[in-house]
Motif scaffolding. Structure first.
Motif, short mmCIF file in Angstrom:
data_model
loop_
_atom_site.label_atom_id
_atom_site.label_comp_id
_atom_site.label_asym_id
_atom_site.label_seq_id
_atom_site.Cartn_x
_atom_site.Cartn_y
_atom_site.Cartn_z
N PHE A 1 0.82 -1.21 0.00
CA PHE A 1 0.00 0.00 0.00
C PHE A 1 0.86 1.27 0.00
O PHE A 1 0.47 2.30 0.54
CB PHE A 1 -0.92 -0.01 1.22
CG PHE A 1 -1.63 -1.33 1.42
CD1 PHE A 1 -2.58 -1.77 0.52
CD2 PHE A 1 -1.31 -2.14 2.50
CE1 PHE A 1 -3.22 -2.98 0.68
CE2 PHE A 1 -1.95 -3.36 2.68
CZ PHE A 1 -2.90 -3.79 1.76
N ARG A 2 2.03 1.17 -0.63
CA ARG A 2 3.01 2.26 -0.61
C ARG A 2 3.25 2.76 -2.03
O ARG A 2 3.59 1.99 -2.92
CB ARG A 2 4.33 1.73 -0.02
CG ARG A 2 5.35 2.78 0.32
CD ARG A 2 6.57 2.12 0.96
NE ARG A 2 6.21 1.35 2.15
CZ ARG A 2 6.07 1.87 3.36
NH1 ARG A 2 6.27 3.15 3.54
NH2 ARG A 2 5.74 1.10 4.38
N TRP A 3 3.05 4.05 -2.25
CA TRP A 3 3.27 4.61 -3.58
C TRP A 3 4.75 4.81 -3.84
O TRP A 3 5.57 4.84 -2.92
CB TRP A 3 2.50 5.93 -3.75
CG TRP A 3 3.10 7.11 -3.02
CD1 TRP A 3 3.09 7.33 -1.68
CD2 TRP A 3 3.80 8.21 -3.61
NE1 TRP A 3 3.73 8.50 -1.38
CE2 TRP A 3 4.17 9.08 -2.55
CE3 TRP A 3 4.13 8.58 -4.91
CZ2 TRP A 3 4.86 10.27 -2.76
CZ3 TRP A 3 4.82 9.76 -5.13
CH2 TRP A 3 5.18 10.59 -4.07
N ARG B 1 9.87 0.03 0.72
CA ARG B 1 9.88 -0.38 -0.68
C ARG B 1 8.47 -0.23 -1.27
O ARG B 1 7.52 -0.82 -0.78
CB ARG B 1 10.33 -1.84 -0.80
CG ARG B 1 10.42 -2.31 -2.25
CD ARG B 1 10.99 -3.71 -2.34
NE ARG B 1 11.14 -4.13 -3.73
CZ ARG B 1 11.71 -5.27 -4.12
NH1 ARG B 1 12.17 -6.12 -3.20
NH2 ARG B 1 11.81 -5.57 -5.39
N PRO B 2 8.32 0.55 -2.33
CA PRO B 2 6.99 0.81 -2.87
C PRO B 2 6.58 -0.20 -3.94
O PRO B 2 7.24 -0.34 -4.96
CB PRO B 2 7.15 2.21 -3.48
CG PRO B 2 8.60 2.29 -3.88
CD PRO B 2 9.36 1.42 -2.93
N TYR B 3 5.46 -0.90 -3.68
CA TYR B 3 4.89 -1.80 -4.69
C TYR B 3 3.73 -1.14 -5.44
O TYR B 3 3.40 -1.55 -6.54
CB TYR B 3 4.35 -3.07 -4.01
CG TYR B 3 5.38 -4.15 -3.78
CD1 TYR B 3 6.74 -3.87 -3.71
CD2 TYR B 3 4.97 -5.47 -3.62
CE1 TYR B 3 7.66 -4.88 -3.47
CE2 TYR B 3 5.89 -6.48 -3.39
CZ TYR B 3 7.24 -6.18 -3.31
OH TYR B 3 8.15 -7.19 -3.08
N SER B 4 3.07 -0.18 -4.83
CA SER B 4 1.94 0.54 -5.45
C SER B 4 0.85 -0.42 -5.92
O SER B 4 0.27 -0.26 -6.99
CB SER B 4 2.43 1.39 -6.63
OG SER B 4 3.34 2.36 -6.22
N ARG B 5 0.53 -1.42 -5.11
CA ARG B 5 -0.47 -2.41 -5.50
C ARG B 5 -1.90 -1.90 -5.30
O ARG B 5 -2.79 -2.24 -6.06
CB ARG B 5 -0.30 -3.71 -4.71
CG ARG B 5 1.02 -4.42 -4.96
CD ARG B 5 1.14 -4.91 -6.39
NE ARG B 5 2.21 -5.88 -6.52
CZ ARG B 5 3.39 -5.65 -7.10
NH1 ARG B 5 3.65 -4.46 -7.61
NH2 ARG B 5 4.30 -6.59 -7.18
N ALA B 6 -2.13 -1.10 -4.26
CA ALA B 6 -3.49 -0.66 -3.98
C ALA B 6 -3.46 0.75 -3.39
O ALA B 6 -2.58 1.09 -2.61
CB ALA B 6 -4.17 -1.61 -3.00
N MET B 7 -4.44 1.53 -3.79
CA MET B 7 -4.60 2.88 -3.26
C MET B 7 -5.93 2.97 -2.52
O MET B 7 -6.87 2.22 -2.80
CB MET B 7 -4.57 3.91 -4.38
CG MET B 7 -5.74 3.83 -5.34
SD MET B 7 -5.85 5.23 -6.48
CE MET B 7 -6.29 6.55 -5.35
N THR C 1 0.32 6.65 2.07
CA THR C 1 0.84 5.29 2.32
C THR C 1 0.37 4.77 3.68
O THR C 1 0.43 5.49 4.68
CB THR C 1 2.38 5.32 2.28
OG1 THR C 1 2.82 5.43 0.93
CG2 THR C 1 2.98 4.07 2.90
N THR C 2 -0.09 3.54 3.71
CA THR C 2 -0.40 2.89 4.99
C THR C 2 0.91 2.54 5.70
O THR C 2 1.76 1.86 5.15
CB THR C 2 -1.22 1.60 4.76
OG1 THR C 2 -2.43 1.94 4.10
CG2 THR C 2 -1.53 0.92 6.09
#
Length: 596
Positions: free
Chosen positions: A304-306, A343-349, A442-443
């Motif tokens: 949940f990290r951009w 580490r940003p995966y950007s999987r969900a916003m 980001t959560t």
């Protein structure tokens, strides 16, 4: 101390029984030593069998694939820019019989191991009190596995005896019989388990409080189902409220400060009832520094990290939108990837619902700021390198030069700002109207500052059951009983805790707590679901809450236009893995869930 798999138990499992190919693979192995099923009747065997099942929790909780099934396609989250394209987020029609195959096999393998423990354990020679506790562990874990299976797939095969002969036939038991077995196992476990964690199953393994919690949740879940019994909600309310009243006996409680529930030092603290352990020792899994994922690797903090490193000093923050491709237009990256920012995966916003409904109140309710990271402190050197020198000049924007470790490079205040405010801010401000699948708050609940490298997986335990949920179970059950007075009572305990701010005076904290109280007339199902989101946002579980309360389709229609155009009524169950259906070669075929 963490609980890990101490031995490798080679037994014929249900996962093997339903797949000729996987069974052959096991039988073709050439192990160094043979462990026969009766080994489960020795002290080392019974302990190792239980530890092995706890070890398997790691292959699900914290891993990307499993966690995705719990949060995607709900009212809480939209797909991030790097979301996996398997249909769970927005299309639903991409889900098929191959989507959930791995999880089914793991749960049934563990169930068969536990059946072996329960069969052979009484002959282990362990002292009666110790044996009773070990069998309580096995019953709790078997119930835990079946709870996941029945709430995910509906009617599933029910096996309570140890299977040692491969077969090519099986049948799905009724949902009612599966719930009956879960309730029986948890009822037994609630008296057989110790009141608090006891050697050798340390860390946060099952205790009486964990079993009582799951028993209350099982009654609650069955009460909503088509096989509900007349006293289900009464049982759920009574058990949950009794657990809360006797929390001192069990050594469980809420932290005064909501943020403390996620402090790394409290991972095994009083609010955690059950966790899945993780470790960087490869004896216990396939941990690899810098890996993108894998069996047993905890990547929950990344999902949940951009990708904050894409924001450049040339990004224009005085327009209505931040460019989707943030690296266009020149400029130097304002941040580099480090351990502190993750580490940003950007999987969900977060969906707009999260900001406009869930966390709309932020003056007394502190959970928004304790859930999201909204500030990124400049960490680049003058040349844009990756060695932070605190106090040194960093990148220069049109509004000034940022100082490393001092100035805020990126700020997401959670509200709109004026052009004048932007002009005075040296960094970049991103407001709600500018959020996108690329840029979003980001959560931060799961951040792991003990990692050595910025790309390393987390070794924090994944909290599976948090004591706070007992209050919401009680509230939900009382609501279903038409007792909104008690429902409001338990909701208000959680809401008053959410008001606590250690930086405020006791007088202000008391005032804020009272401001958070609701009246019985305000209790509705939607309010309870909103409260689940406020308390548990992105602790992956939302799909289960919406399915249990028969709210998935309705809430997706209200808050998730991405998914609403595709979701169907049958999506309240997941498809049975197709390879398991194909392996039924004898007797009646096992039917797939409708719609798949």
């Amino acid at each position: 101390m963490k609980i890990y798999n101490k031995i490798s138990i080679i037994t014929t499992t249900v996962a093997c029984l339903l797949s000729v190919t996987s069974c052959k693979k096991i039988l073709d192995e050439n192990p160094k030593s043979i462990i026969v099923p009766s080994f489960l009747g020795t002290p080392a065997g019974i302990e190792g069998g239980i530890a092995g099942v706890y070890n398997d929790l790691r292959s699900s909780y914290g891993t990307e694939g499993f966690e995705l099934t719990q949060y995607a396609g709900t009212d809480e989250n939209f797909a991030g820019v790097s979301a996996q394209s398997n249909g769970m987020f927005s299309t639903y029609n991409g889900i098929n019989g191959g989507t959930f195959s791995g999880f089914w096999g793991t749960w049934y393998q563990d169930i068969n191991t536990l059946n072996g423990v329960l069969k052979y354990g009484p002959s282990s020679g362990l002292p009666a009190a110790t044996l009773n506790q070990y069998l309580g562990q096995a019953k709790f874990l078997r119930a835990f596995c079946y709870y996941y299976l029945v709430t995910t797939y509906g009617a599933v095969p029910l096996h309570t005896t140890f299977i040692t002969q491969a077969t090519t036939s099986d049948t799905r038991a009724s949902v009612a019989s599966v719930y009956d077995q879960i309730i029986q196992d948890l009822t037994d476990a609630s008296t057989e388990l110790p009141a608090q964690v006891t050697s050798p199953f340390l860390g946060k393994t099952a205790t009486q409080s964990t079993a009582l919690f799951m028993l209350a949740k099982t009654y609650l879940t069955r009460g909503w189902s088509s096989v509900a019994q007349a006293n289900d909600f009464t049982q759920a309310a009574t058990i949950a409220s009794t657990l809360i009243a006797n929390k001192g006996t069990y050594g469980v409680d809420l932290w005064q400060n909501y943020a403390d529930a996620f402090a790394q030092a409290n991972d095994y603290g009083k609010e955690a009832l059950l966790v899945s352990d993780h470790d960087n020792n490869t004896i216990y899994g396939d941990y690899t520094a810098g890996a993108s994922g894998g069996n047993g690797q905890n990547v929950l903090p990344n999902l949940f990290r951009w990708n904050y490193v894409t924001m450049t000093s040339a990004a224009s923050d005085n327009e209505e939108t931040i460019p989707i491709n943030l690296n266009t237009g020149g400029g130097t990256s304002m941040m580099f990837r480090d351990v502190a920012n993750g580490r940003p995966y950007s999987r969900a916003m977060p969906s707009p619902y999260v900001f406009t409904q869930v966390f709309a109140e932020r003056s007394a309710d502190t959970r928004y700021n304790k859930t999201f990271q909204t500030v990124w402190i400049a960490n680049t050197t003058p040349t844009g390198g990756t060695n932070t020198v605190i106090g040194s000049p960093s990148v220069t924007t049109p509004r000034g030069t940022l100082i490393c470790g001092v100035d805020t490079a990126i700020w997401m205040p959670g509200y709109e700002v004026t052009d004048a405010q932007r002009a005075k801010f040296k960094g970049v401000i991103v407001t709600p109207s500018q959020y996108s699948p690329t840029v979003f708050p980001t959560t931060k609940k799961f951040d792991d500052l003990t990692r050595t490298g910025a790309n390393d997986p987390s070794t924090r335990p994944r909290c599976i059951i948090r004591f706070a949920e007992a209050y919401l179970i009680a509230a939900e059950a009382y609501f279903k009983l038409g007792d909104n007075t008690n429902a409001a009572k338990y909701l208000n305990i959680i809401r008053e805790r959410a008001a606590y701010d250690p930086s405020k005076s006791s007088t202000q904290n008391t005032s804020d707590a009272l401001a958070m109280d609701i009246t019985p007339g305000q209790v509705t199902l939607d309010f309870i679901l909103d409260e689940y989101s406020r308390e548990f946002y992105n602790e992956p579980r939302r799909w289960n809450d919406l399915v249990r309360t028969q709210s998935l389709l309705r809430r997706v229609a209200m808050y998730n236009p991405q998914a609403n155009q595709y979701i169907k009524s049958f999506d309240v169950l997941r498809p049975i893995p197709q390879d398991e259906l194909n392996a039924i070669l004898t007797g009646p075929a096992m039917p797939q869930n409708p719609g798949y």
